[in-house]
Design an enzyme around this catalytic site. Sequence first.
Site, PDB file in Angstrom:
ATOM      1  N   LYS A  14      15.217  -2.009  -2.013  1.00 51.74           N
ATOM      2  CA  LYS A  14      15.188  -3.132  -1.527  1.00 51.74           C
ATOM      3  C   LYS A  14      14.318  -4.095  -2.534  1.00 51.74           C
ATOM      4  CE  LYS A  14      16.012  -1.921   2.941  1.00 51.74           C
ATOM      5  NZ  LYS A  14      15.752  -1.317   4.612  1.00 51.74           N
ATOM      6  N   GLN A  57      10.539  -0.643   7.446  1.00 51.54           N
ATOM      7  CA  GLN A  57      11.498   0.254   7.322  1.00 51.54           C
ATOM      8  C   GLN A  57      11.231   1.399   8.460  1.00 51.54           C
ATOM      9  OE1 GLN A  57      13.586   0.477   4.641  1.00 51.54           O
ATOM     10  NE2 GLN A  57      14.542   2.108   6.052  1.00 51.54           N
ATOM     11  N   ASP A 107      15.433  -8.696   9.281  1.00 48.80           N
ATOM     12  CA  ASP A 107      16.352  -7.710   9.725  1.00 48.80           C
ATOM     13  C   ASP A 107      17.148  -8.019  10.966  1.00 48.80           C
ATOM     14  OD1 ASP A 107      16.445  -5.306   8.263  1.00 48.80           O
ATOM     15  OD2 ASP A 107      14.633  -4.575   9.106  1.00 48.80           O
TER      16      ASP A 107
END
Length: 285
Positions: free
Chosen positions: A52, A96, A119
């Site tokens: 990422k 994460q 997200d």
Amino acid sequence: MAEIINGKEVAARVKAEVRNEVLRLKEKGIDTGLAVVIVGNDPASRVYVNSKKKACEEVGINSYEYALPEETTQDELLKLVGELNADERVDGILVQLPLPKHIDENAIINAISPQKDVDAFHPFNVGRIMIGEYNFLPCTPAGVMELIKSAGIELSGKDCVVIGRSNIVGKPMAMLLLHKNATVTICHSKTRNLKEICSKADVVVAAVGRANFVTADMVKDGAVVIDVGINRLPDGKLCGDVDFEGVKEKAGYITPVPGGVGPMTIAMLMKNTLASSKLKAGIKD
Ligand code: NAD
């Protein structure tokens, strides 16, 4: 023999588009930033976080990494999320997953500002997706939709089967297919006649987490087969949920693993971070 949908190529195109826009914003004096939070030492999480950050570099987004030790408390993590919510440099916050067991993931997701929830896991954004009025789509299902679009596949009226019902992949995936007027069936671990249901589908999206779960006898001739699964075999190789060699002989379109949905997930994260930056700046086009 199926046409292989190349996720690396489509992801490169999406990232190039994001890069152009990020540079356009920079010319207006607007920087775009993504905060990436990792807690603990999970090797798979470290690989994802590094990918990422690398994607951020490629597209010109500033990335701010917060690597916290395994023993970080929930309160400490909540405090960091609060700071990032208020941080003007940060347009997107990515925590994460999975988090260490002593931290309640939902408490953390709920603490992220919905405006920075790139997200799209926050209940506010999940609800907005349900009604079809959203700023961000969850990255993996959005990446699948982009792959389907790139292959010129029309979804309206098609019978689509999603295998898996997780909040991250299966459920939002079904919703996005529904938004495109597909008739959607969600299969899961308690589904009866899974093989029969799958073998009638025009489109199968597999998000199960089991190597070679979808075999050729479960797939209709000419079907579109999208493989979300990422499984590590005992020899260390990566494979998806679909028996690629067998199914590619029968399907019309298929995505490989690696090189299919995986690169798209990261590309869509970049797209969401850009979208957040534009929203904050009040730029609509
Ligand atoms: P999950 O474990 O949360 O969900 C798996 C789903 O599969 C469950 O809903 C379960 O009901 C279903 N399932 C399990 N066994 C089944 C069976 N025998 N028959 C039918 N359904 C069954 O997993 P997830 O987070 O949704 O991820 C699924 C897979 O996708 C994993 O391999 C994961 O690594 C991968 N993944 C890939 C990406 C990507 O970027 N490519 C992103 C997220 C997840």
